[in-house]
Design a protein around this motif. Sequence first.
Motif, PDB file in Angstrom:
ATOM      1  N   ALA B  52       0.825  -1.208   0.000  1.00 15.44           N
ATOM      2  CA  ALA B  52       0.000   0.000   0.000  1.00 15.44           C
ATOM      3  C   ALA B  52       0.861   1.260   0.000  1.00 15.44           C
ATOM      4  CB  ALA B  52      -0.927  -0.001   1.214  1.00 15.44           C
ATOM      5  N   TRP B  53       0.294   2.311  -0.578  1.00 14.66           N
ATOM      6  CA  TRP B  53       0.910   3.634  -0.586  1.00 14.66           C
ATOM      7  C   TRP B  53      -0.073   4.617   0.042  1.00 14.66           C
ATOM      8  CZ3 TRP B  53       2.524  -0.173  -3.691  1.00 14.66           C
ATOM      9  CH2 TRP B  53       3.895  -0.238  -4.017  1.00 14.66           C
ATOM     10  N   ASP B 108       0.571  -8.420  -6.954  1.00 18.45           N
ATOM     11  CA  ASP B 108      -0.626  -8.645  -7.774  1.00 18.45           C
ATOM     12  C   ASP B 108      -1.650  -7.545  -7.544  1.00 18.45           C
ATOM     13  OD1 ASP B 108       0.265 -11.020  -8.879  1.00 18.45           O
ATOM     14  OD2 ASP B 108      -0.435 -12.196  -7.146  1.00 18.45           O
ATOM     15  N   ILE B 109      -1.816  -7.200  -6.294  1.00 22.33           N
ATOM     16  CA  ILE B 109      -2.858  -6.223  -5.937  1.00 22.33           C
ATOM     17  C   ILE B 109      -2.274  -5.219  -4.951  1.00 22.33           C
ATOM     18  CG2 ILE B 109      -5.082  -5.905  -4.784  1.00 22.33           C
ATOM     19  CD1 ILE B 109      -5.938  -8.624  -5.852  1.00 22.33           C
ATOM     20  N   ALA B 110      -2.479  -3.930  -5.247  1.00 15.45           N
ATOM     21  CA  ALA B 110      -1.942  -2.888  -4.365  1.00 15.45           C
ATOM     22  C   ALA B 110      -3.004  -1.822  -4.102  1.00 15.45           C
ATOM     23  CB  ALA B 110      -0.707  -2.254  -4.987  1.00 15.45           C
ATOM     24  N   LEU B 111      -2.819  -1.153  -2.983  1.00 16.81           N
ATOM     25  CA  LEU B 111      -3.786  -0.142  -2.537  1.00 16.81           C
ATOM     26  C   LEU B 111      -3.115   1.235  -2.505  1.00 16.81           C
ATOM     27  CD1 LEU B 111      -6.448   0.712  -0.899  1.00 16.81           C
ATOM     28  CD2 LEU B 111      -5.161   0.097   1.163  1.00 16.81           C
ATOM     29  N   ALA B 112      -3.850   2.242  -2.961  1.00 16.37           N
ATOM     30  CA  ALA B 112      -3.376   3.630  -2.837  1.00 16.37           C
ATOM     31  C   ALA B 112      -4.441   4.399  -2.058  1.00 16.37           C
ATOM     32  CB  ALA B 112      -3.183   4.261  -4.206  1.00 16.37           C
ATOM     33  N   VAL B 113      -3.995   5.101  -1.023  1.00  8.93           N
ATOM     34  CA  VAL B 113      -4.926   5.866  -0.184  1.00  8.93           C
ATOM     35  C   VAL B 113      -4.429   7.308  -0.082  1.00  8.93           C
ATOM     36  CG1 VAL B 113      -5.867   6.154   2.151  1.00  8.93           C
ATOM     37  CG2 VAL B 113      -5.534   3.864   1.227  1.00  8.93           C
ATOM     38  N   GLY B 114      -5.352   8.244  -0.176  1.00  7.67           N
ATOM     39  CA  GLY B 114      -5.011   9.639   0.093  1.00  7.67           C
ATOM     40  C   GLY B 114      -5.943  10.186   1.147  1.00  7.67           C
ATOM     41  N   ILE B 115      -5.386  10.829   2.145  1.00  9.00           N
ATOM     42  CA  ILE B 115      -6.250  11.339   3.219  1.00  9.00           C
ATOM     43  C   ILE B 115      -5.691  12.647   3.769  1.00  9.00           C
ATOM     44  CG2 ILE B 115      -5.029   9.956   4.968  1.00  9.00           C
ATOM     45  CD1 ILE B 115      -7.861   9.722   6.350  1.00  9.00           C
ATOM     46  N   GLY B 220     -11.135  14.794   3.973  1.00  6.15           N
ATOM     47  CA  GLY B 220     -11.634  13.763   3.073  1.00  6.15           C
ATOM     48  C   GLY B 220     -10.611  12.690   2.815  1.00  6.15           C
ATOM     49  N   CYS B 221     -11.096  11.615   2.207  1.00  7.83           N
ATOM     50  CA  CYS B 221     -10.242  10.466   1.905  1.00  7.83           C
ATOM     51  C   CYS B 221     -10.714   9.818   0.606  1.00  7.83           C
ATOM     52  CB  CYS B 221     -10.313   9.458   3.053  1.00  7.83           C
ATOM     53  SG  CYS B 221      -9.315   7.984   2.797  1.00  7.83           S
ATOM     54  N   ALA B 222      -9.768   9.360  -0.198  1.00  6.67           N
ATOM     55  CA  ALA B 222     -10.111   8.624  -1.413  1.00  6.67           C
ATOM     56  C   ALA B 222      -9.094   7.520  -1.602  1.00  6.67           C
ATOM     57  CB  ALA B 222     -10.111   9.545  -2.627  1.00  6.67           C
ATOM     58  N   CYS B 223      -9.514   6.391  -2.207  1.00 11.09           N
ATOM     59  CA  CYS B 223      -8.556   5.313  -2.407  1.00 11.09           C
ATOM     60  C   CYS B 223      -8.845   4.496  -3.654  1.00 11.09           C
ATOM     61  CB  CYS B 223      -8.438   4.435  -1.174  1.00 11.09           C
ATOM     62  SG  CYS B 223      -9.982   3.888  -0.501  1.00 11.09           S
ATOM     63  N   ALA B 224      -7.843   3.752  -4.046  1.00 10.02           N
ATOM     64  CA  ALA B 224      -7.943   2.925  -5.246  1.00 10.02           C
ATOM     65  C   ALA B 224      -7.254   1.596  -5.003  1.00 10.02           C
ATOM     66  CB  ALA B 224      -7.286   3.637  -6.430  1.00 10.02           C
ATOM     67  N   ILE B 225      -7.803   0.536  -5.572  1.00 10.75           N
ATOM     68  CA  ILE B 225      -7.131  -0.767  -5.568  1.00 10.75           C
ATOM     69  C   ILE B 225      -6.809  -1.098  -7.017  1.00 10.75           C
ATOM     70  CG2 ILE B 225      -7.456  -3.252  -5.176  1.00 10.75           C
ATOM     71  CD1 ILE B 225      -9.152  -2.477  -2.703  1.00 10.75           C
ATOM     72  N   VAL B 226      -5.560  -1.437  -7.256  1.00 10.84           N
ATOM     73  CA  VAL B 226      -5.135  -1.698  -8.635  1.00 10.84           C
ATOM     74  C   VAL B 226      -4.566  -3.111  -8.757  1.00 10.84           C
ATOM     75  CG1 VAL B 226      -4.686   0.721  -9.193  1.00 10.84           C
ATOM     76  CG2 VAL B 226      -2.850  -0.654  -8.204  1.00 10.84           C
ATOM     77  N   THR B 227      -4.633  -3.594  -9.979  1.00 11.43           N
ATOM     78  CA  THR B 227      -4.106  -4.942 -10.222  1.00 11.43           C
ATOM     79  C   THR B 227      -3.703  -5.070 -11.686  1.00 11.43           C
ATOM     80  OG1 THR B 227      -4.548  -7.304  -9.916  1.00 11.43           O
ATOM     81  CG2 THR B 227      -6.358  -5.974 -10.759  1.00 11.43           C
ATOM     82  N   THR B 228      -3.320  -6.264 -12.089  1.00 12.07           N
ATOM     83  CA  THR B 228      -2.921  -6.476 -13.483  1.00 12.07           C
ATOM     84  C   THR B 228      -4.169  -6.740 -14.329  1.00 12.07           C
ATOM     85  OG1 THR B 228      -2.745  -8.853 -13.185  1.00 12.07           O
ATOM     86  CG2 THR B 228      -0.759  -7.543 -12.747  1.00 12.07           C
ATOM     87  N   PRO B 229      -4.101  -6.521 -15.649  1.00 14.19           N
ATOM     88  CA  PRO B 229      -5.254  -6.791 -16.510  1.00 14.19           C
ATOM     89  C   PRO B 229      -5.695  -8.256 -16.433  1.00 14.19           C
ATOM     90  CG  PRO B 229      -3.615  -5.515 -17.711  1.00 14.19           C
ATOM     91  CD  PRO B 229      -2.994  -5.902 -16.408  1.00 14.19           C
ATOM     92  N   GLU B 230      -4.747  -9.172 -16.268  1.00 14.02           N
ATOM     93  CA  GLU B 230      -5.088 -10.597 -16.225  1.00 14.02           C
ATOM     94  C   GLU B 230      -5.944 -10.916 -14.997  1.00 14.02           C
ATOM     95  OE1 GLU B 230      -1.834  -9.406 -16.567  1.00 14.02           O
ATOM     96  OE2 GLU B 230      -2.052  -9.562 -18.756  1.00 14.02           O
ATOM     97  N   ILE B 231      -5.486 -10.429 -13.858  1.00 13.66           N
ATOM     98  CA  ILE B 231      -6.239 -10.694 -12.627  1.00 13.66           C
ATOM     99  C   ILE B 231      -7.594  -9.998 -12.685  1.00 13.66           C
ATOM    100  CG2 ILE B 231      -6.261 -10.337 -10.117  1.00 13.66           C
ATOM    101  CD1 ILE B 231      -3.166 -10.594 -10.257  1.00 13.66           C
ATOM    102  N   ALA B 232      -7.609  -8.762 -13.189  1.00 11.83           N
ATOM    103  CA  ALA B 232      -8.857  -8.005 -13.267  1.00 11.83           C
ATOM    104  C   ALA B 232      -9.869  -8.746 -14.142  1.00 11.83           C
ATOM    105  CB  ALA B 232      -8.587  -6.618 -13.837  1.00 11.83           C
ATOM    106  N   ARG B 233      -9.402  -9.261 -15.241  1.00 10.44           N
ATOM    107  CA  ARG B 233     -10.299  -9.972 -16.153  1.00 10.44           C
ATOM    108  C   ARG B 233     -10.890 -11.203 -15.476  1.00 10.44           C
ATOM    109  NH1 ARG B 233     -13.527  -7.990 -18.615  1.00 10.44           N
ATOM    110  NH2 ARG B 233     -12.299  -6.647 -19.937  1.00 10.44           N
TER     111      ARG B 233
END
Lengths: 486, 401, 108
Positions: B52-53, B108-115, B220-233
């Motif tokens: 995570a970031w 494979d999967i990572a999290l980005a958070v801004g607060i 406020g806070c916002a976040c995103a979870i990202v991954t590879t196209p293969e896993i997402a599919r």
Amino acid sequence: MVGIRSYGGYVPRYRLNRMAIFGNMGWLNPANLMNAQGEKAVANFDEDSVTMSVAAALDCIKGFERSEIGGVYFASTTAPYKERLNANIVAGALAANEMIRTADFSGGLKAGTSAILAALDAVSAGSANNIVVTAADCRLGKMGSPQELLFGDGAAAVLVGDEDVIAEYKGFFSSGYDFVDHFRGANSIFDRQWEDRWIRDVGINTFIPEAIKGLCEKVGLSPGDFSKIIYPTYYGGARKKINKVLGLEPDKIEDNLQAAVGDTGTAHPLLMFAKALEQANPGDKIMLVSYGSGCDAIYFEVTENIKKLAPRKGVSGYLGRRSDLDNYTKYLVWRRMVPVDTGLRGEEDKWTRWSLVWRKHKVILGMLGSKCKKCGTQQFPEQRVCVNPDCGAIDEMEPVYVSDKGGKIFSFTSDMLAASINPPAMYGGVDINGGGRFVMDFTDCTLDDLAVGKPVEFTFRIKFYDSKRDITNYFWKAVPISEEAE
Amino acid sequence: MAEGIKDKVVILGMGCTRFGERWDASPEDLLIEAFLECLEDAGIEKKDIQAAWLSTHIDEINVGKGGNFLGLTLHLPFIPITRTENFCASGTEAFRGACYGVASGAYDIALAVGIEKLKDTGYGGLPDSPAFGQMAQMIMPNATAPGMFAQLASAYSARYGIPMEKVKEAMAHVSWKSHQNGAKNPRAHLRRPVTKEQIMAAPMIAYPLGLFDCCGVSDGCACAIVTTPEIARKLKPNEDLVKVKALQVSVSSGEEVWYNKWDGAGMLTTRTAAKKAYEEAGIKDPRKEISMMEVHDCFSITELVTMEDLGISEPGGAPEDILSGFFDLNGEIPCQSDGGLKCFGHPIGASGLRMLYEVYNQLLGRWPEDRAVKNPKLGLTHNLGGVPNQNVCSVAIIGRD
Amino acid sequence: MRYVHLPVDEEIRSVGGYYKILEEGIFQFGSRKVLYVLKAAHVETSCCGAGGLGFISVPGFLVSYKSEINENGLPVSEVKKVLDVEDRKAIRNILLKKYPYISVVEFD
């Protein structure tokens, strides 16, 4: 030949009409109406005795190289520091060599002339040469006091040396008396005084004629032989009496600047002297007299060199550059006489990191920049890596001071939110003449004075004051130059 | 030769709190509010997150330094957490970290958070801090952000010979548009439309910026979870996917603040980041290809010059485009469809992710019709931190495949 | 130039604060009449600052006063901008005398 090589004056831009002060405080002390004529010069919120001294000194050294300066003496009874030599701040702003003689003179209003005498002695003895002597004061009277009306702010400077002197040093007379008419204890900010009649009759009318006569006797002249005798006092009656006793014609007396400036303390005799030199002709004999804890009287004879002196603003120039300060309470706040609410944000600590200040003192005090030896780009503040993107040379710099270069306004704004005791804060980008750009505060102006492309000159001012630790920090600001002044 | 990030990362899920003066919400509450939405959208479990970031800007108040706040609040099981701070681009930097983590194959999967929790200072605005270091405090003006950005307006007007009246009119349109859009958005800080006359009549805070030209300060806070196209599919076999097309950051070189060539009428960083981002994404004509934008409208003038810096408007052409409605919700390239910094709000560390959240949801067609952008394919986000002459800029482009 | 008269004493809010028009005034300036508007703003939480300010804006010399009504039902006057530097100085001085606590006088 030892004497004065050059002179400079400084009167702050803002003038407070004395009737405006009386209008606010006359209810308390109606007798002050007597003192409520004319106006007094008031240091801007970012000025003090050090900055005014720098302004006068810069006016004084116009046409001279900073490298020539062999000493800096600073005289004032309102220096911002008791410990930390104020003269070194002035010398730093002048970007003078640091291995020179520097000293502060204080304690009495004759400190300005004492500093000149010390410089004359040092030059005569061959111990130093080209000593810049500056004197400035910014004295305070309590709200409603006569002093509040009578005192004004200002500074003057002379360059003392032994070459091309414009006024030769011919003699002196000094006295020192523990005669206490005005005084301030070490922890007081307001002037206190004894009864006027006593100051006038016993102080001024005794010691000033004594000094003038004493000097005349020493050099074998009579008061009438002098073209000008310069002495400070705002008591009109006392002046008349002195002139009568000495048999002086009115044209031999220099105007005391009371109507336009007010009594500027240690600076005052020097300020009047600088003004007199503007009109002086070769051969004029001028006597400069100070008063306060005794007297100094110094005799100068003007030489042909005065005609060759580079043009300068001088006292007259600064007298003409004026703006009304029509708000009495603004004056009180500027001088930190009344507590004001600066909000919670204003309570945040603003530290001065002395080790950083020392490492960068030439940048902060002297506006030291760099000039790239590879591509010729001048830049500020000093850089090790050239800022020119097509060059980028590393450690190919030579030092260059940009404080006297001036510049042109590149961008500007007037900001109602920036914390300031003189809102709105005005600042913007300045393209420094010869190269380099910097974001600077503008001072001594209104928004109407600012325009992209307009020329500015740089002036040494208070950057911020840390009231918690009593630290005054300085840096340079930009003042727009109006066309009519040019 | 570097290939860039294009199509290597998919945004699996996003979350965003309501922005505003959240007096009742602790940073922990804000984080959990955004995280739960994000996790549900991604369709994964907390334990699937491998790294995570965390983006925050202000140290003095808020959640402190380091990555601990995130680990301690969500009880993440000893995973790597990195704090990112890069002025207003901090949020996009957290996103960039997470994307690079996935694209490199490290995770494979990572999290980005801004607060950002700013409303605990006791006074309005941002806390005082020597943002450019101790030396700047000794020699730089005690400037505010509005004062520094205001200078763009005077320089812009001078550079292109466009009368200040017209610049002000265009700025008023920028502000009016954000208020129109923000009014429709239930998560926006300020939901109140205003008229152009009211904007134009507002007192000047820093000449020539008026009250409505300046954004506010929010929690406020916002976040995103990202991954590879293969896993997402695999995880979302039948859904549209939003892929990362470009991620660029550009930081001032000192040329703007100390050298004499910069015209002061736009940001060199934005121009640089935009050019590289279009290259990375393979965009030839951004004015034709970009469907929508969320830009850093900290001040109306910033949005105005950014339209040119991003290469959407011709140099000197932004006022014309703005006044013609080109960037309105029903225009060619809607800009600030969620109300922007000015109305959605500006919790510094969260803003970059908030912009991505808006574009992501628009790309997936999730918003009600009254504030939906029509069939968007490519969206751009832009942050600008610091001040015009020394700043950090980020540009991100994401697209629906 | 058209000047739209906004209602007096109505709070107009932005994300960072609000402002109000406190009064509208007209004074004689030689042979012409000057229209001015006194406003107060409270900047509560703008990005990087907070504070309040009093503010006078001068739309210009009156050509016709509230001669029409616009589409929002607000009265509209016709004004001529004050462009002359000396006029501006004089008008600013008159207004600052009348409202000594105002730090900004802006000409439209």
